[in-house]
Write a protein that holds these residues in place. Structure first.
Motif, mmCIF file in Angstrom:
data_model
loop_
_atom_site.group_PDB
_atom_site.id
_atom_site.type_symbol
_atom_site.label_atom_id
_atom_site.label_comp_id
_atom_site.label_asym_id
_atom_site.label_seq_id
_atom_site.Cartn_x
_atom_site.Cartn_y
_atom_site.Cartn_z
ATOM 1 N N LEU A 8 -0.585 -8.868 8.443
ATOM 2 C CA LEU A 8 -1.423 -9.885 6.678
ATOM 3 C C LEU A 8 -0.510 -7.836 6.164
ATOM 4 O O LEU A 8 -0.546 -7.137 6.174
ATOM 5 N N GLY A 9 -0.888 -9.528 5.259
ATOM 6 C CA GLY A 9 0.222 -8.331 4.065
ATOM 7 C C GLY A 9 -0.714 -7.642 2.979
ATOM 8 O O GLY A 9 -1.428 -8.377 2.905
ATOM 9 N N PHE A 10 0.159 -6.647 1.566
ATOM 10 C CA PHE A 10 -0.425 -6.909 0.491
ATOM 11 C C PHE A 10 0.276 -7.387 -0.397
ATOM 12 O O PHE A 10 1.585 -5.464 -0.329
ATOM 13 N N ALA A 11 0.135 -8.062 -1.854
ATOM 14 C CA ALA A 11 0.661 -7.968 -2.242
ATOM 15 C C ALA A 11 0.029 -8.116 -3.262
ATOM 16 O O ALA A 11 -0.323 -8.187 -3.967
ATOM 17 N N LYS A 18 -1.082 -0.075 -4.503
ATOM 18 C CA LYS A 18 -1.056 -0.850 -2.673
ATOM 19 C C LYS A 18 -1.280 0.690 -1.760
ATOM 20 O O LYS A 18 -2.422 0.125 -0.540
ATOM 21 N N GLU A 106 3.002 -3.507 3.548
ATOM 22 C CA GLU A 106 2.775 -2.998 1.590
ATOM 23 C C GLU A 106 4.330 -3.660 1.138
ATOM 24 O O GLU A 106 5.231 -3.742 1.883
ATOM 25 N N LYS A 109 6.226 -9.225 -0.930
ATOM 26 C CA LYS A 109 4.825 -10.533 -2.157
ATOM 27 C C LYS A 109 5.642 -11.802 -1.911
ATOM 28 O O LYS A 109 5.376 -12.668 -2.333
ATOM 29 N N LYS A 115 -1.639 -12.576 3.162
ATOM 30 C CA LYS A 115 -1.721 -11.489 2.057
ATOM 31 C C LYS A 115 -3.167 -11.343 1.859
ATOM 32 O O LYS A 115 -3.811 -12.665 1.154
ATOM 33 N N GLU A 117 -3.662 -10.609 -1.815
ATOM 34 C CA GLU A 117 -3.178 -9.945 -3.239
ATOM 35 C C GLU A 117 -4.425 -8.521 -4.163
ATOM 36 O O GLU A 117 -5.115 -8.911 -4.438
ATOM 37 N N ASP A 132 1.275 -18.729 -4.818
ATOM 38 C CA ASP A 132 1.540 -18.455 -3.531
ATOM 39 C C ASP A 132 1.049 -19.032 -2.539
ATOM 40 O O ASP A 132 -0.419 -18.688 -2.195
ATOM 41 N N ILE A 135 -1.403 -16.382 0.183
ATOM 42 C CA ILE A 135 -3.145 -15.567 0.396
ATOM 43 C C ILE A 135 -3.968 -16.388 0.312
ATOM 44 O O ILE A 135 -3.522 -17.003 0.196
#
Length: 174
Positions: A8-11, A18, A106, A109, A115, A117, A132, A135
């Motif tokens: 899981l990303g944080f964009a 972040k 992190e 993106k 992710k 956002e 995107d 997200i």
């Protein structure tokens, strides 16, 4: 991107917070029994070893890879002979995935993987989610029209942790 562990990303744009959010979020996930592996993208040269220390001196002397380890931690510095953007899949391949339940990312993106956002109104930046489809939620400090996406309060890390746990449970079940 397909990995053997949920990722899981944080964009967000620079300055959104972040790292600050992750710094508060990771302990809450750990308290709930989730082991975290973390990958962070940097847009500039950086050092984790201190100038003058042995590892720094040896790396600067030309070691293409410098692994330093103690009884408490290990770090691997790898020099890129030709500067190039790191590839997320190559970084993930270096992790010990047996020691993690969730990979948090992190940055990156523009890479297609799930992710959240992050958005702060004061920065005046555009939202990423319309362009995107990866997200899965938006965490922001103001009311927005997130469409069908969940909208989270960027300042409520407990709620974000609960959302992540629910998402993680869905990933494990599929």
């Amino acid at each position: 991107m397909n990995t053997s562990k949920p990722m899981l990303g944080f964009a967000a744009f620079s300055g959104t917070g972040k790292t600050t959010l992750l710094e508060k979020l990771i302990p809450q996930l750990l308290e709930r029994g989730i082991r975290i592996a973390m990958v962070k993208h940097a847009h500039h040269a950086f050092d984790i070893d201190t100038p003058g220390k042995d590892s720094h001196r040896l790396r600067k002397a030309g070691a293409g890879q410098m692994l330093i380890a103690s009884d408490q931690r290990m770090a691997l510095m790898t020099e890129n002979p030709t500067p190039q953007e790191p590839r997320l899949d190559e970084l993930i391949a270096r992790l010990d995935l047996d020691a993690a339940d969730l990979i948090l990312v992190e940055g990156f993106k523009h890479v297609a993987f799930p992710k959240i956002e992050l958005h702060r109104e004061a920065l005046g930046k555009t939202l990423l989610h319309p362009d995107d489809p990866a997200i899965i939620a938006i965490a922001c400090d103001h009311p927005i029209d997130a469409g069908s996406l969940p909208s989270l309060d960027i300042n409520d890390t407990a709620a974000i942790a609960t959302f992540i746990l629910g998402w993680l449970q869905q990933q494990v079940e599929t």
